[in-house]
Design an enzyme around this catalytic site. Structure first.
Site, PDB file in Angstrom:
ATOM      1  N   HIS A 170       2.090   1.914  -3.419  1.00  0.00           N
ATOM      2  CA  HIS A 170       1.060   2.570  -4.237  1.00  0.00           C
ATOM      3  C   HIS A 170       1.072   4.078  -3.987  1.00  0.00           C
ATOM      4  O   HIS A 170       0.986   4.886  -4.930  1.00  0.00           O
ATOM      5  CB  HIS A 170      -0.329   2.009  -3.898  1.00  0.00           C
ATOM      6  CG  HIS A 170      -0.595   0.646  -4.441  1.00  0.00           C
ATOM      7  ND1 HIS A 170      -0.686   0.381  -5.785  1.00  0.00           N
ATOM      8  CD2 HIS A 170      -0.798  -0.540  -3.813  1.00  0.00           C
ATOM      9  CE1 HIS A 170      -0.938  -0.902  -5.969  1.00  0.00           C
ATOM     10  NE2 HIS A 170      -0.998  -1.488  -4.791  1.00  0.00           N
ATOM     11  N   THR A 217       0.834  -1.209   0.000  1.00  0.00           N
ATOM     12  CA  THR A 217       0.000   0.000   0.000  1.00  0.00           C
ATOM     13  C   THR A 217       0.865   1.254   0.000  1.00  0.00           C
ATOM     14  O   THR A 217       0.582   2.232  -0.700  1.00  0.00           O
ATOM     15  CB  THR A 217      -0.927   0.005   1.226  1.00  0.00           C
ATOM     16  OG1 THR A 217      -1.776  -1.141   1.177  1.00  0.00           O
ATOM     17  CG2 THR A 217      -1.785   1.261   1.250  1.00  0.00           C
TER      18      THR A 217
END
Length: 343
Positions: free
Chosen positions: A44, A41
């Site tokens: 990202h 995450t």
């Protein structure tokens, strides 16, 4: 304090000095971060992809996987005290919705996520609500404690069913998939098969105890799985890759009446022959998000404390916080397991 911040929209993160969080509220706890690990995450957010653009509101401190020491507690805090070693659930539940009220805080309807909806743990100090903290045994090394959150993903995914004597197929050997190998072995799986295309991750799966590693680019995965299981197929599929092709091949590899546990997040709509790959095979499918609060954390704590699971192969790199960009680069190239940052 030093923090790693998404200062503005666009790729990259910045190391800078920011104010230490203020005094804890009645139910809040101030924690000195000792180790934080980089998650997919975070990558990202670092790359500023479409997912991040829809969720992150700069400026914001990143990160959500960590361990640290309690420094201050709010007036109404009762479950942790100054000096305690802690880890934290990164899903912050509202404690008011139907799911929270019925013992399912991990799928809270109105949850916030550390490092996504509010300042995260890539900093020397973090302020978190008491409800998310878990006191961790001090005997567990800091590097392993810092990845108990993703380790919990592996546990939650693997233990949707009894794995004793089962043939288990894991699609995707990233860090969580690799940890799931160890969980399956510790839980009594007869044979753990792993599907992976990247050489680094193939080696990681083997180090974590995989019995067989299959490269689906070089051989037909369903055929190989059936050849390893007396023609039956895998009893349990743990989908960790987020690859639509791996999902279809995985379903094709599962025996009739088998179990499918989905942790991988797919890039968009998923199309497959649901009749022949799922319905007519009588499969049971579980969607996995987060970790059960706090059943999964208890299991993670005990597996590490008892040394039934060894996470050392998964922790491949440790850097001081100032060198965070090296860690992100290794992750982006697929040349690492878990990367740990020291604060």
């Amino acid at each position: 304090m030093i923090a790693i911040v998404k200062e503005r929209p666009g790729p990259g993160l910045t190391l800078k000095r920011v104010p230490v969080p203020g005094e804890p509220g009645p139910h809040d706890v101030l924690v000195k971060v000792k180790r934080a690990s980089i998650c997919g995450t975070d990558l990202h957010i670092y790359k500023w992809d479409e997912w991040s653009q829809k969720r992150i509101r700069p400026p914001q401190i990143g990160g959500h996987e960590f361990t640290g020491e309690v420094i201050k507690v709010g007036d109404n805090v009762t479950t942790v005290a100054v000096g305690d070693s802690v880890v934290a659930e990164t899903h912050i539940p509202c404690q008011k919705c139907l799911q929270c009220k019925t013992g399912r805080m991990h799928i809270c309807r109105d949850m916030e996520i550390l490092g996504v909806h509010r300042d995260g743990v890539f900093a020397e100090y973090v302020l978190v609500p008491e409800i998310v903290l878990w006191k961790v045994d001090p005997s567990i090394p800091l590097e392993y404690a810092s990845i108990m959150e993703p380790f919990g993903n592996a546990i939650h995914t693997a233990l949707v069913t009894d794995l004793t004597g089962k043939n288990v197929l894991i699609t995707g050997a990233g860090p969580i998939g690799a940890m799931a190998v160890a969980v399956a072995k510790a839980s009594g799986a007869a044979c753990v098969m792993v599907s992976e295309v990247k050489d680094f991750r193939k080696d990681l799966a083997k180090k974590m105890g995989a019995d067989v590693v299959i490269d689906p680019l070089k051989e037909d995965m369903p055929t190989r799985v059936r050849s390893l299981t007396n023609g039956d197929g895998a009893d349990v599929l743990l989908e960790m890759s987020g690859s639509p092709i791996a999902m279809k091949q995985g379903l094709d590899s599962v025996t009739n009446g088998g179990i499918v546990s989905l942790l991988g997040v797919f890039p968009g709509d998923l199309a497959f022959d649901i009749n022949n790959l799922f319905t007519f095979k009588g499969l049971t499918m579980y969607g996995i998000t987060g970790r059960k609060m706090f059943d999964t954390w208890r299991i993670a704590d005990q597996l590490l404390k008892s040394k039934r699971v060894d996470l050392s192969p998964v922790v491949t790199h440790t850097f001081p916080a100032e060198r965070f960009e090296e860690g992100f680069d290794l992750m982006e190239k697929g040349l690492s397991g878990k990367v740990i940052l020291q604060f």
